[in-house]
Design an enzyme around this catalytic site. Sequence first.
Site, PDB file in Angstrom:
ATOM      1  N   ARG A 163      12.053 -44.003 -14.193  1.00  0.00           N
ATOM      2  CA  ARG A 163      12.241 -42.664 -13.637  1.00  0.00           C
ATOM      3  C   ARG A 163      13.651 -42.491 -13.073  1.00  0.00           C
ATOM      4  NH1 ARG A 163       7.689 -42.246  -9.391  1.00  0.00           N
ATOM      5  NH2 ARG A 163       8.403 -44.374  -9.183  1.00  0.00           N
ATOM      6  N   ASN A 187       5.576 -40.888 -13.205  1.00  0.00           N
ATOM      7  CA  ASN A 187       4.661 -41.889 -13.757  1.00  0.00           C
ATOM      8  C   ASN A 187       3.268 -41.287 -13.853  1.00  0.00           C
ATOM      9  OD1 ASN A 187       6.594 -43.890 -13.890  1.00  0.00           O
ATOM     10  ND2 ASN A 187       6.000 -44.864 -11.977  1.00  0.00           N
TER      11      ASN A 187
END
Length: 90
Positions: free
Chosen positions: A19, A37
Amino acid sequence: MRICMHGFVSGKVQGVSFRQFTQEEAERLDLDGWVRNLADGRVEVLAEGEESAVRELADWLERGPERAEVSGVALEEQPLQGIAGFLIRR
């Protein structure tokens, strides 16, 4: 021309700063959107901006950061969302 792409990245993509690196790459490309996620181990991404930059991010997602092992990327074009900035969603 601005476009928006939404989709999912599969493989070893959690616990490898995926990320964070996606956010850095998107900001480098001046894209708006978000990354998060999912409980099933995938990463979900939405990115919008100039078409060439969105496509460059899509190519980057195929590789991911150094420690990631990407097994698949599924992206679909979506209507523009009008998002400002690129966020990591929790």
